[in-house]
Design an enzyme around this catalytic site. Structure first.
Site, PDB file in Angstrom:
ATOM      1  CG  ASP A   1      -2.331  -1.640   8.122  1.00 20.25           C
ATOM      2  OD1 ASP A   1      -1.237  -1.049   8.194  1.00 20.25           O
ATOM      3  OD2 ASP A   1      -2.764  -2.382   9.015  1.00 20.25           O
TER       4      ASP A   1
ATOM      5  CG  ASP B   1      -5.383   3.453   5.812  1.00 27.64           C
ATOM      6  OD1 ASP B   1      -5.193   3.302   7.033  1.00 27.64           O
ATOM      7  OD2 ASP B   1      -5.654   2.519   5.035  1.00 27.64           O
TER       8      ASP B   1
END
Length: 408
Positions: free
Chosen positions: A194, A192
């Site tokens: 963020d 991922d």
């Protein structure tokens, strides 16, 4: 017909203790060699050695013929120990080391700091479940203390169920993986972006420029906890960005901060031949820049619509949500020619759960409670390169690959 059973052979266990120095091991085997008596004599069955702050423990297991007299060897080993100022213990017996029992696991314990209580609790849980710790080594002392334990006698899934809450109670992180070559064969890492690869939420950085940060941040937090549908929440937040100039992307990229250890993680994996990808519920206008900077193999994210140099408040194409992230992992793995069992996925939010579940190893990185509860393992220290320790890569090897002398 009655089957013949070969009795265990006679063995000698030689243990050496004392101050470490160059040449100890060579000198010890020089003494043993003089008493080997040629073919059919002494044979090396096992050797183990550790050095802890300059103190040596060296063990040698030798097989010997049944009628072999070890008296002279014992005497010379003790004289050698006096000369070298080392303690020597020689014990006769039968048979090799006990084979490890079924249910073999590799347990990685991370602490910042690692307390005696944490390791004691891990050992207590293993013993209480009828398992055994066969081997312990240190993988790293920086940026966290990482200790690896080989455990046998307990099913890895059961061991994970026991150790995860125990570690959390002691402020440590623990990863339990089935032992074997497959652990080092995870050839694709997908992260991922963020709050994982980077410390920021990109949509909040954009919102700050649009003057709607508080409203967007509130919706983001609810979505990451799994309280709101991600696709609907994304559309609502993006709508608030309508009218922003596309010049904002360069400003936001300049504001993005990599998570500590991110570059070390990526650089080490690449030099070891891993492929690395990112998948984000954020936006290609930023993730493509990150992927280029880190020279990543794969990247997938949403795309903000821009018309005449301004954001329209809409996204273009299918939304990369929880299911979309899992689909991206599948697509990356297929492109890389890597089975899902040889992938690692890393994330922090509820929209990462399908991706974490699909990967061979799913890691919750400083994640929300719902994610920590469902991932294979959780890492709660703020250093992304600690993921390398879960793959069994020691800190000194990382330092050698990256040139960072602090990683050891």
């Amino acid at each position: 017909m009655e089957q013949k059973v070969t009795p265990p052979g006679r063995t000698l266990r030689v243990l050496v203790f004392g101050a470490d120095r160059p040449g100890v091991t060579a000198a010890l085997f020089g003494v043993i060699e003089r008493h080997a008596d040629g073919p059919g004599g002494l044979v090396v069955a096992d050797v183990e050695q550790i050095v802890l702050r300059g103190r040596l423990v060296l063990g040698v297991l030798l097989t010997a013929p049944a009628d072999w007299d070890e008296t002279e060897l014992r005497l010379e080993l003790h004289r050698w120990g006096v000369d070298w100022k080392l303690d020597v213990e020689v014990k006769a017996g039968v048979g090799d080391n006990q084979p490890r029992r079924a249910g073999r696991s590799r347990v990685t314990v991370l602490g910042h700091p690692l307390t005696p209580a944490a390791l004691g609790r891990m050992a207590e849980e293993v013993a209480g479940a009828g398992g055994n710790i066969d081997r312990i080594i240190r993988l790293a002392k920086y940026p966290v203390t990482a200790i690896e334990l080989d455990v046998s006698g307990i099913d890895p899934l059961e061991l994970r169920r026991l150790l995860a809450p125990a570690a959390a109670a002691c402020g440590a992180d623990v990863a339990v993986q089935r032992a074997g070559l497959a652990r080092r064969a995870k050839h694709l890492i997908v992260m991922d972006v963020d709050s994982t690869l980077i410390q920021d939420e990109v949509i909040e950085l954009l919102a700050a420029h649009a003057g709607c940060l508080e409203e967007v941040a509130s919706v983001t937090e609810q979505a990451m906890r799994g309280e709101l549908d991600f696709a609907a929440s994304l559309k609502a937040r993006v709508a608030l960005l309508e009218g922003l100039s596309d010049e904002v992307f360069a400003k936001v990229r300049a504001e993005v901060r990599y998570t500590p250890g991110a570059r070390t993680l990526v650089r080490t994996l690449q030099r070891l031949g891993f492929q690395v990808g990112i998948v984000s519920g954020g936006f290609t206008q930023i993730t493509d820049l990150l992927a280029a900077d880190l020279e990543l193999d794969y990247a997938a994210a949403n795309t903000l619509e821009v018309v005449d140099g301004r954001l329209t408040g809409r996204v273009v194409g299918p939304i990369v949500d929880r299911a979309g992230k899992a689909a991206a992992l599948y697509g990356f793995a297929e492109a890389a020619g890597v089975p899902l069992s040889e992938t690692v996925a890393i994330g922090d939010g509820a929209n990462d759960l399908d991706m974490l579940a699909a990967a061979g190893l799913g890691v919750a990185f400083n994640a929300k409670p719902v994610v920590r509860a469902q991932a294979d393992t959780a890492v709660n220290v703020p250093f992304l390169d600690t993921i390398l320790f879960l793959l069994g890569i020691p800190g000194d090897e990382i330092a050698e690959l990256t040139g960072d002398s602090e990683l050891s």
